[in-house]
Scaffold this motif. Sequence first.
Motif, PDB file in Angstrom:
ATOM      1  N   LEU A   1       0.850  -1.195   0.000  1.00 25.17           N
ATOM      2  CA  LEU A   1       0.000   0.000   0.000  1.00 25.17           C
ATOM      3  C   LEU A   1       0.882   1.240   0.000  1.00 25.17           C
ATOM      4  N   TYR A   2       0.609   2.134  -0.937  1.00 23.91           N
ATOM      5  CA  TYR A   2       1.404   3.366  -1.043  1.00 23.91           C
ATOM      6  C   TYR A   2       0.715   4.508  -0.317  1.00 23.91           C
ATOM      7  N   THR A   3       1.515   5.329   0.331  1.00 21.42           N
ATOM      8  CA  THR A   3       0.970   6.550   0.928  1.00 21.42           C
ATOM      9  C   THR A   3       0.585   7.501  -0.198  1.00 21.42           C
ATOM     10  N   GLU A   4      -0.083   8.554   0.149  1.00 24.88           N
ATOM     11  CA  GLU A   4      -0.265   9.644  -0.800  1.00 24.88           C
ATOM     12  C   GLU A   4       1.105  10.275  -1.041  1.00 24.88           C
ATOM     13  N   LEU A   5       1.190  11.067  -2.087  1.00 24.64           N
ATOM     14  CA  LEU A   5       2.415  11.841  -2.345  1.00 24.64           C
ATOM     15  C   LEU A   5       2.701  12.762  -1.133  1.00 24.64           C
ATOM     16  N   VAL A   6       3.932  12.717  -0.660  1.00 26.45           N
ATOM     17  CA  VAL A   6       4.343  13.622   0.411  1.00 26.45           C
ATOM     18  C   VAL A   6       5.507  14.444  -0.124  1.00 26.45           C
ATOM     19  N   HIS A   7       5.353  15.749  -0.162  1.00 26.08           N
ATOM     20  CA  HIS A   7       6.470  16.554  -0.666  1.00 26.08           C
ATOM     21  C   HIS A   7       7.608  16.510   0.354  1.00 26.08           C
ATOM     22  N   ALA A   8       8.831  16.392  -0.139  1.00 25.76           N
ATOM     23  CA  ALA A   8       9.992  16.293   0.760  1.00 25.76           C
ATOM     24  C   ALA A   8      10.009  17.461   1.760  1.00 25.76           C
ATOM     25  N   GLN A   9       9.602  18.630   1.283  1.00 30.94           N
ATOM     26  CA  GLN A   9       9.642  19.787   2.199  1.00 30.94           C
ATOM     27  C   GLN A   9       8.620  19.660   3.328  1.00 30.94           C
ATOM     28  N   ALA A  10       7.537  18.927   3.084  1.00 30.11           N
ATOM     29  CA  ALA A  10       6.538  18.726   4.143  1.00 30.11           C
ATOM     30  C   ALA A  10       7.132  17.882   5.274  1.00 30.11           C
ATOM     31  N   LEU A  11       8.114  17.049   4.902  1.00 33.76           N
ATOM     32  CA  LEU A  11       8.786  16.238   5.925  1.00 33.76           C
ATOM     33  C   LEU A  11       9.913  17.018   6.597  1.00 33.76           C
ATOM     34  N   VAL A  12      10.611  17.774   5.793  1.00 33.99           N
ATOM     35  CA  VAL A  12      11.800  18.450   6.317  1.00 33.99           C
ATOM     36  C   VAL A  12      11.421  19.697   7.106  1.00 33.99           C
ATOM     37  N   ARG A  13      10.471  20.463   6.548  1.00 38.01           N
ATOM     38  CA  ARG A  13      10.128  21.738   7.199  1.00 38.01           C
ATOM     39  C   ARG A  13       8.690  21.806   7.699  1.00 38.01           C
ATOM     40  N   GLY A  14       7.849  20.869   7.264  1.00 46.63           N
ATOM     41  CA  GLY A  14       6.432  20.939   7.633  1.00 46.63           C
ATOM     42  C   GLY A  14       6.099  20.026   8.791  1.00 46.63           C
ATOM     43  N   THR A  15       4.823  19.686   8.885  1.00 51.50           N
ATOM     44  CA  THR A  15       4.360  18.929  10.054  1.00 51.50           C
ATOM     45  C   THR A  15       4.180  17.441   9.769  1.00 51.50           C
TER      46      THR A  15
ATOM     47  N   PRO B   1       1.472  14.844 -13.019  1.00 51.58           N
ATOM     48  CA  PRO B   1       1.396  15.860 -14.074  1.00 51.58           C
ATOM     49  C   PRO B   1       0.739  17.164 -13.628  1.00 51.58           C
ATOM     50  N   SER B   2       0.593  17.385 -12.312  1.00 53.27           N
ATOM     51  CA  SER B   2      -0.182  18.551 -11.868  1.00 53.27           C
ATOM     52  C   SER B   2       0.605  19.843 -12.099  1.00 53.27           C
ATOM     53  N   PRO B   3      -0.108  20.961 -12.268  1.00 50.98           N
ATOM     54  CA  PRO B   3       0.574  22.245 -12.447  1.00 50.98           C
ATOM     55  C   PRO B   3       1.491  22.565 -11.265  1.00 50.98           C
ATOM     56  N   LYS B   4       1.082  22.126 -10.071  1.00 56.38           N
ATOM     57  CA  LYS B   4       1.944  22.343  -8.901  1.00 56.38           C
ATOM     58  C   LYS B   4       3.298  21.669  -9.090  1.00 56.38           C
ATOM     59  N   GLY B   5       3.257  20.451  -9.680  1.00 57.89           N
ATOM     60  CA  GLY B   5       4.496  19.716  -9.930  1.00 57.89           C
ATOM     61  C   GLY B   5       5.377  20.470 -10.919  1.00 57.89           C
ATOM     62  N   VAL B   6       4.731  20.976 -11.982  1.00 56.53           N
ATOM     63  CA  VAL B   6       5.499  21.700 -13.000  1.00 56.53           C
ATOM     64  C   VAL B   6       6.096  22.966 -12.379  1.00 56.53           C
ATOM     65  N   ALA B   7       5.256  23.687 -11.624  1.00 54.29           N
ATOM     66  CA  ALA B   7       5.739  24.936 -11.018  1.00 54.29           C
ATOM     67  C   ALA B   7       6.805  24.654  -9.966  1.00 54.29           C
ATOM     68  N   GLY B   8       6.611  23.580  -9.219  1.00 53.41           N
ATOM     69  CA  GLY B   8       7.513  23.292  -8.106  1.00 53.41           C
ATOM     70  C   GLY B   8       8.645  22.361  -8.482  1.00 53.41           C
ATOM     71  N   GLN B   9       8.740  22.045  -9.791  1.00 49.30           N
ATOM     72  CA  GLN B   9       9.827  21.179 -10.257  1.00 49.30           C
ATOM     73  C   GLN B   9       9.851  19.842  -9.518  1.00 49.30           C
ATOM     74  N   PHE B  10       8.717  19.186  -9.500  1.00 50.67           N
ATOM     75  CA  PHE B  10       8.709  17.801  -9.007  1.00 50.67           C
ATOM     76  C   PHE B  10       7.736  17.007  -9.868  1.00 50.67           C
ATOM     77  N   GLY B  11       7.742  15.708  -9.692  1.00 53.67           N
ATOM     78  CA  GLY B  11       6.820  14.861 -10.450  1.00 53.67           C
ATOM     79  C   GLY B  11       7.274  14.672 -11.885  1.00 53.67           C
TER      80      GLY B  11
END
Length: 327
Positions: free
Chosen positions: A35-49, A97-107
Motif C-alpha cells: 500500500l502506497y501513501t499519498e504523495l508527500v512533498h519532501a519539504q513537508a517532511l523536512v520543514r512541515g508537520t 502531471p499537476s501544475p503544482k508539480g510543473v511549477a515546483g519542479q517535481f513529479g
Amino acid sequence: MPQFTLHRYCSAPMLGATDRHFRQLARFLSQKALLYTELVHAQALVRGTYALTLPAQAQGAPVALQLAGGETQDLAQAAAIATPYGFSEINLNIGCPSPKGVAGQFGLCLMEDPPLVARCFRACRQATNLPVTIKCRLGSNPAYPWEKLLNFVELLAQEGCQTFIVHARKADLKRYDTHQNRSLVPLDYPAVYRLKELYPQLEWVINGNITNNEEAAAHLRYVDGVMLGRSLYHNLFLLEEVDRLFFALPTPKRTREEYLKERALPYIEREIAQGAPLSHFVRHLLGLYQYQRQATFWRRYLSQNAYKPGATLEVVYKALEEMASRS
Ligand SMILES: Cc1cc2nc3c(=O)[nH]c(=O)nc-3n(C[C@H](O)[C@H](O)[C@H](O)COP(=O)(O)O)c2cc1C
C-alpha cells in the motif's frame, strides 16, 4: 532471473484518497498487498508537520512512502527522517502531471532531466537503508523518445534502482489538465512489457486503468507486479481475494458484512473515540458494495447520513440492518 514478489499487487498512491485510514481499512482485507501513501512533498517532511504523523503512517505494513521533490538535499533529508518508521520502501514520484508539480519542479517534469532524477535517486539511496523505487510514466510529453526513456531507466539502474512502477501512458501537459492526463492520453501496456523484456533483471510494475483482478492477473504474465489506483479505491473489496489469488495464501473467504463487523467498524470505533470524525472513514467505504445489488442504497444512505454533524457509527449499522431486511 530474480523472483520479485513484494510488488506483485500494489495500491497506488492517491493524494486525497489513500491516507492512513484508507490503508488500514485496506489492510484488513489483504495482508500482502503493498500500500502506497499519498504523495508527500519532501519539504513537508523536512520543514512541515508531516514528520509528526510518521509514527502512524506505516501501520499495517507493508507500506511504501512516496516522496516528491526535485531538490537532492531535501529528498535525502526526508528519506533519512522517514527511515526509522517502518516503511518498506521510499518511492520517488516522477509521474505527477499537476501544475503544482510543473511549477515546483517535481513529479513528471523531472522525466525531462534523467540525470537530475539519477542525482535525486542517489541522494535518497545514500540517506536511507530502505529500497528506493521510481514511479514514472512512459514519457512526459507525446513526443518523448523511446530512447530517452531507455536512457532514463539505464541511468537509474546504474544508481541501483531495482524497481520501476510505470503508469503506462505518456502525458500531454500542453493540452490536458491533471485529470485528463490520467484518462485521455492513450495507454500503451505493450511498452511496459517491452521494458521488462529489455531489462529482465529489473522489477517492473504496471499501472493505469487496471479495473479488476482478472486484468491484473493477465498483466502478470508479462511483468512482475500490478498497481491499481481508482478502481481499487472505488471497489475496495477487490482486495478480499488478493492474498489467495496473487500470493497463494490460504485465507478464508469473508463477506462484506463480516469484514465490516469484525475488522473495519471496531477500528473506526477506536479512532472515533480518539476524536476522528466518522466522515474520515466512511468516504473510503462508499465503494464497498460496488457492483453488488445493494451498491446504490449503501452509497446513498451513507452519503446522506454519515456527513451530518454528530453522526455516529450507528449510521453504518443502520445501513447494514436495512440491507439485511431487504435481502
Ligand atoms: C485522485 C488521485 C490522486 C493521485 N495522487 C497521486 C499521488 O499522490 N502520487 C502518484 O504517484 N500518483 C497519484 N495519482 C496517480 C495514480 O497513482 C495512478 O498512477 C493513476 O491514477 C493511474 O492508475 P489507475 O488508472 O489505476 O487509477 C493520483 C490519481 C488520482 C485519481
